[in-house]
Enzyme design. Structure first.
Site, PDB file in Angstrom:
ATOM      1  N   GLU A 188       0.768  -1.166   0.209  1.00 29.08           N
ATOM      2  CA  GLU A 188      -0.031   0.004   0.027  1.00 29.08           C
ATOM      3  C   GLU A 188       0.803   1.302  -0.029  1.00 29.08           C
ATOM      4  O   GLU A 188       1.834   1.327   1.007  1.00 29.08           O
ATOM      5  CB  GLU A 188      -1.004  -0.136   1.118  1.00 29.08           C
ATOM      6  CG  GLU A 188      -1.659   1.231   1.506  1.00 29.08           C
ATOM      7  CD  GLU A 188      -2.605   1.545   0.157  1.00 29.08           C
ATOM      8  OE1 GLU A 188      -3.400   0.786  -0.246  1.00 29.08           O
ATOM      9  OE2 GLU A 188      -2.752   2.838  -0.058  1.00 29.08           O
TER      10      GLU A 188
ATOM     11  N   THR B 157      -5.973   2.032  -5.312  1.00 26.31           N
ATOM     12  CA  THR B 157      -5.682   0.855  -5.129  1.00 26.31           C
ATOM     13  C   THR B 157      -6.461   0.142  -5.885  1.00 26.31           C
ATOM     14  O   THR B 157      -6.035  -1.160  -6.560  1.00 26.31           O
ATOM     15  CB  THR B 157      -6.039   0.188  -3.883  1.00 26.31           C
ATOM     16  OG1 THR B 157      -5.181   0.867  -2.888  1.00 26.31           O
ATOM     17  CG2 THR B 157      -5.492  -1.340  -3.644  1.00 26.31           C
TER      18      THR B 157
ATOM     19  N   HIS C 228      -1.277   3.598   4.837  1.00 23.95           N
ATOM     20  CA  HIS C 228      -2.092   4.192   4.107  1.00 23.95           C
ATOM     21  C   HIS C 228      -2.180   5.568   4.751  1.00 23.95           C
ATOM     22  O   HIS C 228      -2.248   5.883   5.872  1.00 23.95           O
ATOM     23  CB  HIS C 228      -3.620   3.566   4.167  1.00 23.95           C
ATOM     24  CG  HIS C 228      -4.568   4.088   3.280  1.00 23.95           C
ATOM     25  ND1 HIS C 228      -5.144   5.458   3.387  1.00 23.95           N
ATOM     26  CD2 HIS C 228      -5.030   3.678   1.981  1.00 23.95           C
ATOM     27  CE1 HIS C 228      -5.917   5.904   2.398  1.00 23.95           C
ATOM     28  NE2 HIS C 228      -6.053   4.653   1.547  1.00 23.95           N
TER      29      HIS C 228
ATOM     30  N   ASP D 132       1.320   0.012  -4.887  1.00 20.17           N
ATOM     31  CA  ASP D 132      -0.019   0.142  -5.628  1.00 20.17           C
ATOM     32  C   ASP D 132       0.069   1.607  -6.306  1.00 20.17           C
ATOM     33  O   ASP D 132      -0.528   1.703  -7.429  1.00 20.17           O
ATOM     34  CB  ASP D 132      -1.029  -0.296  -4.753  1.00 20.17           C
ATOM     35  CG  ASP D 132      -1.172   0.445  -3.583  1.00 20.17           C
ATOM     36  OD1 ASP D 132      -0.458   1.348  -3.294  1.00 20.17           O
ATOM     37  OD2 ASP D 132      -2.467   0.578  -3.328  1.00 20.17           O
ATOM     38  N   HIS D 133       0.698   2.556  -5.580  1.00 23.66           N
ATOM     39  CA  HIS D 133       0.758   3.965  -6.210  1.00 23.66           C
ATOM     40  C   HIS D 133       1.385   4.678  -5.183  1.00 23.66           C
ATOM     41  O   HIS D 133       1.953   4.131  -4.179  1.00 23.66           O
ATOM     42  CB  HIS D 133      -0.762   4.441  -6.104  1.00 23.66           C
ATOM     43  CG  HIS D 133      -1.689   4.215  -4.964  1.00 23.66           C
ATOM     44  ND1 HIS D 133      -1.469   4.852  -3.730  1.00 23.66           N
ATOM     45  CD2 HIS D 133      -2.490   3.446  -4.504  1.00 23.66           C
ATOM     46  CE1 HIS D 133      -2.431   4.686  -2.578  1.00 23.66           C
ATOM     47  NE2 HIS D 133      -2.748   3.508  -3.208  1.00 23.66           N
TER      48      HIS D 133
HETATM   49  C1  GP9 Z   1      -8.744   0.390   1.267  1.00 29.00           C
HETATM   50  C2  GP9 Z   1      -7.977   0.283   0.084  1.00 29.00           C
HETATM   51  C3  GP9 Z   1      -6.906   1.341   0.245  1.00 29.00           C
HETATM   52  O1  GP9 Z   1      -9.826  -0.524   1.117  1.00 29.00           O
HETATM   53  O2  GP9 Z   1      -8.698   0.411  -1.086  1.00 29.00           O
HETATM   54  O3  GP9 Z   1      -7.244   2.591  -0.201  1.00 29.00           O
HETATM   55  P1  GP9 Z   1      -6.506   3.461  -1.420  1.00 29.00           P
HETATM   56  O4  GP9 Z   1      -5.373   3.388  -1.453  1.00 29.00           O
HETATM   57  O5  GP9 Z   1      -7.505   2.859  -2.573  1.00 29.00           O
HETATM   58  O6  GP9 Z   1      -6.991   4.862  -0.836  1.00 29.00           O
HETATM   59 MN    MN Z   2      -3.746   2.166  -2.120  1.00 31.08          MN
END
Ligand code: GP9
Ligand code: MN
Length: 616
Positions: free
Chosen positions: A254, A296, A411, A470-471
């Site tokens: 994440e 995500t 996050h 993911d980003h």
């Molecule tokens: C939470 C997941 C993470 O369920 O989607 O959040 P994002 O990175 O999409 O804000």
């Molecule tokens: Mn994410």
């Protein structure tokens, strides 16, 4: 000559004018101080103001369609437009971009008033609502009834019409072709003003919904021949089929950006376990995320479908009725079972529905885990607990399987309990940036826990592991503070390099190797299938190309039209040499222009036209 308007009509008109002027002033201030819209010339600045005024006049004029309750309608409209404006302010604070209507409608789906949103709300935001009070007080003034408008009604109407239409027409010529670059939201706001940008966005969305109805199979055949040519060029890599029949375990890191790898804060490594693991894995130091507003969910969409994300909103929320030929479906033909693990609500980002559409057999979500106040933080279950509770489920899955794990602790706004803090924070003036390094360090510990617990078991021996970010986690808004940690100011070229995310493919028993090919998330599916020795079925259209295949012409396209190659990056209509970070002539980048545009447009065509239904 003089219009003898009844007093009610006088009042309605003055309220209309006050609403337009107050809101115009407020937006103009925000253009400068919040949205940092950079206008290059007097005309550009003038057109921005004129189109904004025009759109406000146009919107508030609608009140006159009603014969009754005009003051109340004006006040409601004033509040609605202020709410949209504030939505943009909050969104811009993190993303440095304008919100789109699909995202506004996704508000509940994507976290609503979560801690992330609360972090973005500032106490001084009350000033953005003070004018609402001023407006109500003015609107209630009886004295407004006395001021008669001494101009002909027709003159007023024509002036309003001209102010609505002329600036927009002039601006369309001035910023010619902006509608072809509808991913560049700042350009659209500059061309049309904020509210017309939203109307344009609604128009674009309804136009794209129509595309699905009008689409036919000829469109998809053209795209299919393009992607086949792209994928076939190059030699079969030495790794082809090396992991045939193995389970595939994908771990989403994440918000994890490449710059955390091999970095130390106060002499302590931020990712000690990943630094070690990459030496025993295929490691891709030039790998970029390609997500847009879907975060995500975009990363998941790109991995599973090898298509580009939408420029507004998320496919997970907007297009789950489409026919997809996703990774679970391709692997199903090889008897694979597919599961996703995530310690958050099953319907968050519409995951449960999207997974069904992609062909997942099982979704282990919050309800499958023991989630308590002690073992969760921020968005849900802490990563270490998440992995520990997932392992028993994983060992029960029918083999071979494709299992996807979405971590959560790292996050925004990067919260951690004191006992989970393994390293000290850097010392910038942005707490959010400082905390980021500690939550990444926690995530690293969670990955270590996972591997330590499965090593020596069949899970480890029978699987390959794909770990990727993911980003981004630190947005442009925080670059001053991030620059202090990195030790230099962040230029546009650095910004592009910061979009790199880690990618490690760990194949037990295989030696590690660094693969320097420039690539993006769109290439993940092809790379995994390459390792498994599986070819995509004819029904699957994929814009990716295995990262294990040699190809000097690789490029990574981003949703805003920018792109990067092994030597050059094209950012905000400017070409940069990556090595020096200096601007270079456009013609170094121009050989890629048409391919980048074509891929983004074709991917949109597939999604909006639901074109894959014609192939299967
Ligand atoms: C939470 C997941 C993470 O369920 O989607 O959040 P994002 O990175 O999409 O804000
Ligand atoms: Mn994410």
């Amino acid at each position: 000559m003089i219009q003898k308007a009844p007093s009610e009509k006088n009042r309605d008109f003055w309220i209309f004018l006050i609403a337009v002027l107050l809101l115009w002033i407020k937006i103009s201030i925000l253009y400068k101080w919040c949205f940092h819209i950079s206008t290059q010339s007097f005309w550009e600045a003038f057109l921005l103001e004129a189109t904004t005024l025009g759109s406000l006049l146009g919107i508030f004029s609608l009140v006159f369609l009603s014969k009754k309750h005009r003051p109340k309608l004006c006040i409601s409209l004033y509040f609605l437009l202020t709410a949209i404006l504030y939505g943009n302010v909050l969104y811009y604070r993190f993303y440095i971009d304008f919100v789109t209507i699909p995202v506004l409608f996704q508000f509940k789906n994507v976290g609503g008033l979560s801690q992330s949103t609360m972090e973005l709300i500032k106490f001084y935001d009350v000033f953005l609502f003070l004018d609402c009070l001023v407006f109500i007080l003015l609107a209630k003034q009886q004295v407004l009834k006395q001021y008669t408008l001494s101009i002909r009604k027709k003159v007023v109407q024509s002036t309003i019409c001209l102010t609505v239409i002329v600036p927009i027409v002039v601006s369309c010529f001035y910023h010619s072709g902006f509608w072809n670059q509808s991913y560049d939201k700042e350009l659209i706001v500059k061309s049309l003003g904020l509210y017309s940008y939203h109307l344009f966005d609604v128009f674009q969305n309804s136009k794209s919904s129509m595309k699905s109805v009008l689409a036919d199979s000829s469109e998809v055949e053209e795209i299919a021949s393009y992607v086949k040519k792209k994928q076939k060029s190059g030699t079969v890599p030495e790794y082809h089929g090396i992991a045939s029949g193995k389970n595939v375990i994908v771990i989403f890191l994440e918000s994890t950006q490449g710059f955390v790898m091999d970095r130390e804060i106060d002499g302590q490594e931020v990712t000690p376990y990943l630094n070690q693991l990459k030496k025993e894995s295929l490691y891709f130091p030039n790998f970029y995320h390609q997500t847009a507003q879907g975060k995500t969910s975009d990363a998941e969409f790109i991995l599973d479908n090898s298509l580009y994300p939408l420029s507004g909103g998320s496919v997970f929320v907007r297009k789950t009725n489409n026919h997809f030929v996703s990774l679970p479906k391709i692997l199903k033909e090889q008897n694979y079972y597919s599961a996703s693990f995530h310690g958050n609500d099953a319907f968050f980002w519409n995951r449960k529905v999207a997974y069904e559409s992609f062909g997942y057999d099982r979704f282990f979500s919050k309800e499958d885990f023991e989630v308590t106040e002690e073992n969760s933080i921020n968005y849900g279950l802490k990563d270490i607990e998440f992995f520990q509770q997932s392992i028993p489920y994983l060992s029960e899955l029918p083999e071979p399987y494709y299992a996807k794990f979405l971590t959560l602790t790292n996050h925004f706004p990067y919260l951690l309990d004191p006992e989970d803090r393994w390293i000290s924070e850097p010392d910038t003036d942005q707490g959010m940036v400082n905390r980021y390094f500690t939550t990444v360090r926690y995530e690293d510990e969670a990955i270590k826990t996972f591997f330590n617990e499965i090593k020596g078991s069949e899970i480890y021996d029978n699987s390959i592991f794909v770990l990727f970010g993911d980003h981004y986690g630190i947005s442009k808004s925080y670059y001053d503070a991030l620059g202090k940690v990195l030790g230099h100011e962040i230029s546009p070229n650095d910004d592009m390099e910061l979009q790199k995310v880690p990618l490690l493919i760990h194949i037990p028993g295989m030696e590690g190797k660094e693969i320097t090919a420039v690539g993006g998330q769109i290439d993940l599916r092809a790379t995994i299938l390459d390792l498994l020795g599986v070819s995509e079925s004819d029904g699957a259209l994929s814009f990716g190309k295995s990262l294990l295949m040699e190809d000097p012409n690789r490029f990574v396209a981003f949703r805003d039209g920018s792109f990067t190659t092994n030597q050059y990056s094209y950012i905000d209509h400017t070409c940069y040499a990556k090595e020096t970070g200096k601007k270079v002539k456009r013609n170094y980048c121009s050989p890629y222009f048409s391919a980048v545009q074509q891929e983004l447009n074709d991917s949109d065509k597939i999604i909006y036209g639901d074109l894959l239904r014609f192939l299967d």
